[in-house]
Design a protein around this motif. Structure first.
Motif, PDB file in Angstrom:
ATOM      1  N   ILE B 208     -30.589  17.720  26.883  1.00 28.27           N
ATOM      2  CA  ILE B 208     -29.551  17.247  27.964  1.00 28.27           C
ATOM      3  C   ILE B 208     -28.503  18.001  28.636  1.00 28.27           C
ATOM      4  N   LEU B 209     -28.030  18.922  27.615  1.00 26.60           N
ATOM      5  CA  LEU B 209     -26.780  19.752  28.180  1.00 26.60           C
ATOM      6  C   LEU B 209     -27.380  20.847  29.168  1.00 26.60           C
ATOM      7  N   PRO B 210     -28.472  21.520  28.890  1.00 24.79           N
ATOM      8  CA  PRO B 210     -28.951  22.473  29.978  1.00 24.79           C
ATOM      9  C   PRO B 210     -29.298  21.796  31.359  1.00 24.79           C
ATOM     10  N   THR B 211     -29.539  20.131  31.057  1.00 21.93           N
ATOM     11  CA  THR B 211     -30.056  19.828  32.410  1.00 21.93           C
ATOM     12  C   THR B 211     -28.548  19.479  33.316  1.00 21.93           C
ATOM     13  N   ILE B 212     -27.522  18.917  32.520  1.00 21.81           N
ATOM     14  CA  ILE B 212     -26.303  18.542  33.427  1.00 21.81           C
ATOM     15  C   ILE B 212     -25.369  19.654  33.450  1.00 21.81           C
ATOM     16  N   PHE B 213     -25.506  20.729  32.758  1.00 12.32           N
ATOM     17  CA  PHE B 213     -24.514  21.711  32.759  1.00 12.32           C
ATOM     18  C   PHE B 213     -24.080  22.311  34.035  1.00 12.32           C
ATOM     19  N   PRO B 214     -25.202  22.576  35.018  1.00 13.19           N
ATOM     20  CA  PRO B 214     -24.744  23.154  36.349  1.00 13.19           C
ATOM     21  C   PRO B 214     -24.117  22.087  36.986  1.00 13.19           C
ATOM     22  N   SER B 215     -24.326  20.754  36.850  1.00 10.01           N
ATOM     23  CA  SER B 215     -23.421  19.629  37.758  1.00 10.01           C
ATOM     24  C   SER B 215     -21.965  19.618  36.938  1.00 10.01           C
ATOM     25  N   ILE B 216     -21.891  20.018  35.681  1.00 12.65           N
ATOM     26  CA  ILE B 216     -20.499  19.932  35.088  1.00 12.65           C
ATOM     27  C   ILE B 216     -19.753  21.248  35.711  1.00 12.65           C
ATOM     28  N   ILE B 217     -20.490  22.319  35.943  1.00 16.73           N
ATOM     29  CA  ILE B 217     -19.696  23.420  36.474  1.00 16.73           C
ATOM     30  C   ILE B 217     -19.363  23.173  37.883  1.00 16.73           C
TER      31      ILE B 217
END
Lengths: 273, 296
Positions: B208-217
């Protein structure tokens, strides 16, 4: 919607608790406090604060500014959305960047730019001064910066919608003999009417509520260049909290309408596509 | 795209012949009008004001610009704005992701209302949010009083108050960038990972984290940029003591009130330059991380 197969019940409860506390603390509590403070001396006092002469003058100015800025940006938004979504040409990316610029520039700097253009020592200051037209510290300046800060809203709403729809329907209409305007009114516009409404609402909310950019060019002349948000600041600085929050409660109802219509229009679009 | 129209000879073309092809041919009418109208509108309202800022700034000369920017009061305001915006954007990235998760994945009655509320900071005038946050976090306010009594911490009229205001304006930016990504994530991926024997924590960290990480940044970046430029919400709660609780946007405003347009222009240019540089850095970092993620 993906259901949560991952989190355990305890984790779900934890997330819900944290999210709800955050939402309550930052979003719900402020609304409650505005209403409580605004009505703290009763409905009669609230009404007196709202119908105060200076408040009404500020309200009139705010409505005037929005009534000029929003239609202009609506026309622009439709024009540029048509240009960008229906045609392939060089420099599209550049135009898209230019549209977003007003959102990236801090409000104070937006105001400053217009002071540099139309202030006494600005590029066009002397020119307008010759004709006795005052722009900065006057209503025209307020209108100009409001147009600047609200410029992207309709365009940003419409461009993705029109792009997603492609050009097939328009091509069909034109090949059947419809004129350009007929095609636009009868084919394109009905497809995006919710998007246009949404854009207008957001544009209007920002136009009526803009503070920083307007504060720079307004000059704070009571009854003349005092918009409603600036009037709230003045009342607050005079420790007239009840009046400041009474006017704020008006903005809460405007925000409620904005958010409701936004929810309705996005639901409409997600159903359709 | 190949359509039958692409092979037809152009009926009209621009009077000025460009060496390159400026526009693809289309039977849809209205391009000359809508294009020139949009361009003139943008030129008048966006390009011209930006141009005047750059020209007026460069008229001060490099030494003039640097003298204004390296003034102690200006430098301290930069430091304050950057630090508070950083803390606020980090807080937003963390809590915004949790709120987005709650809105997308957790069953809860009446979630639509909470979902609509997220955009409140965009719908409420900044002056209104400013005064209400001040009243809440002032020593006599609901939360301000609580913190003062129990932790001896003052929030309003200190940098903490600035952070609170910045968090408020940044909420929708993170939630609205992370939410759609969470929404479009396939739960199959997680199920596969679980069925292959990964524990829940591993699935979160590795799937999950790798998928949403760019959007968090991205959300972090938007919140950070907004916090750096914010004025209305902050000035009420900040206290506005020069060298202590004076943000850069307020300093520009103060200089303008004193009719010191040259200083205001120099500081504004410095502020714009700094925020564009930082955004560039964050974008580079983001493309680096997303490359790393897709490379794995």
């Amino acid at each position: 919607m993906p259901m949560n197969t991952l989190a355990s019940k305890a984790a779900n409860a934890m997330i819900t608790l944290v999210a709800l506390s955050f939402i309550f603390l930052f979003l719900i509590l402020p609304i409650l406090v505005i209403l409580q403070q605004g009505f703290s001396e009763g409905v009669v006092a609230w009404w007196q604060n709202i119908s105060d002469e200076e408040t009404l003058l500020a309200l009139r100015l705010t409505l005037t500014v929005a009534a000029i800025a929003v239609p202009l940006n609506l026309l622009f938004g439709i024009m540029i959305a048509w240009t960008i979504a229906k045609f392939q040409f060089r420099g599209r990316e550049l135009l898209l960047t230019l549209i977003d610029l007003p959102l990236a520039i801090p409000p104070i700097i937006s105001g400053l730019m217009y002071v540099l253009l139309f202030g006494i020592y600005g590029w066009f200051g002397a020119f307008f001064n010759n004709y006795d037209v005052q722009i900065i510290y006057a209503v025209p300046g307020i209108i100009l910066v409001t147009i600047f800060v609200t410029l992207p809203y309709v365009a940003r709403e419409l461009i993705p919608l029109l792009s997603k729809q492609g050009t097939e329907e328009e091509l069909a209409a034109i090949s059947l003999g419809a004129s350009g305007l007929q095609t636009f009114w009868r084919v394109t516009l009905p497809n995006v009417k919710w998007g246009i409404l949404h854009g207008i609402i957001l544009c209007n909310a920002r136009a009526m509520g803009e503070f920083g950019a307007v504060a720079v060019v307004s000059g704070h002349i009571r009854g003349e260049t005092n918009t409603l948000p600036l009037h709230i600041e003045i009342l607050y600085n005079e420790y007239n909290f009840v009046a400041a929050f009474a006017i704020s409660s008006l903005f809460v109802s405007l925000a409620t309408i904005t958010l409701l219509l936004k929810g309705m229009s996005s639901e409409h679009h997600s159903k359709k596509h | 795209m190949t359509r039958f129209t692409d092979h037809m000879p152009p009926k009209f073309s621009f009077k000025i012949k460009f060496k390159f092809k400026f526009k693809e041919y289309s039977v849809i009418p209205g391009f000359p009008l809508s294009f020139s109208y949009s361009l003139i509108y943008l030129a008048l309202f966006v390009i011209l004001p930006l141009f005047v800022l750059i020209v007026k700034g460069s008229e001060l000369g490099l030494s003039g610009l640097l003298r204004e920017i390296f003034d102690l009061r200006t430098l301290l305001s930069f430091k304050l704005s950057l630090l508070t915006a950083l803390v606020a954007a980090l807080t937003n990235a963390c809590f915004g992701t949790i709120v987005a998760w709650f809105l997308v994945r957790t069953p809860f009655p009446g979630k639509k209302i909470f979902d609509a509320l997220i955009d409140l900071p965009l719908a409420l005038p900044t002056a209104v949010s400013g005064i209400v946050l001040t009243v809440i976090y002032a020593p006599s306010g609901v939360i301000g009083n609580f913190f003062l009594k129990h932790f001896q911490i003052k929030i309003a009229f200190t940098p903490l108050g600035i952070i609170v205001a910045m968090i408020f304006v940044g909420i929708p930016l993170v939630v609205r960038t992370v939410g759609p990504v969470l929404m479009s994530m396939e739960s199959e991926l997680e199920e596969v990972a679980l069925s292959l024997g990964a524990n829940k924590w591993q699935v979160f960290i590795k799937v999950i984290l790798p998928t949403i990480f760019p959007s968090i940044i991205t959300g972090f970046t938007l919140a950070f940029a907004r916090a750096l430029g914010e004025f209305g919400t902050i000035i009420f709660i900040a206290g506005n003591m020069p060298m202590k609780t004076e943000i850069t946007a307020l300093l520009v405003y103060t200089k303008l009130e004193q009719h010191d347009v040259a200083s205001a222009t120099a500081i504004a240019l410095g502020m714009l330059l700094l925020s564009f540089l930082l955004l560039l850095l964050i974008n580079l970092f983001q493309s680096w991380t997303s490359k790393k993620v897709t490379g794995v």
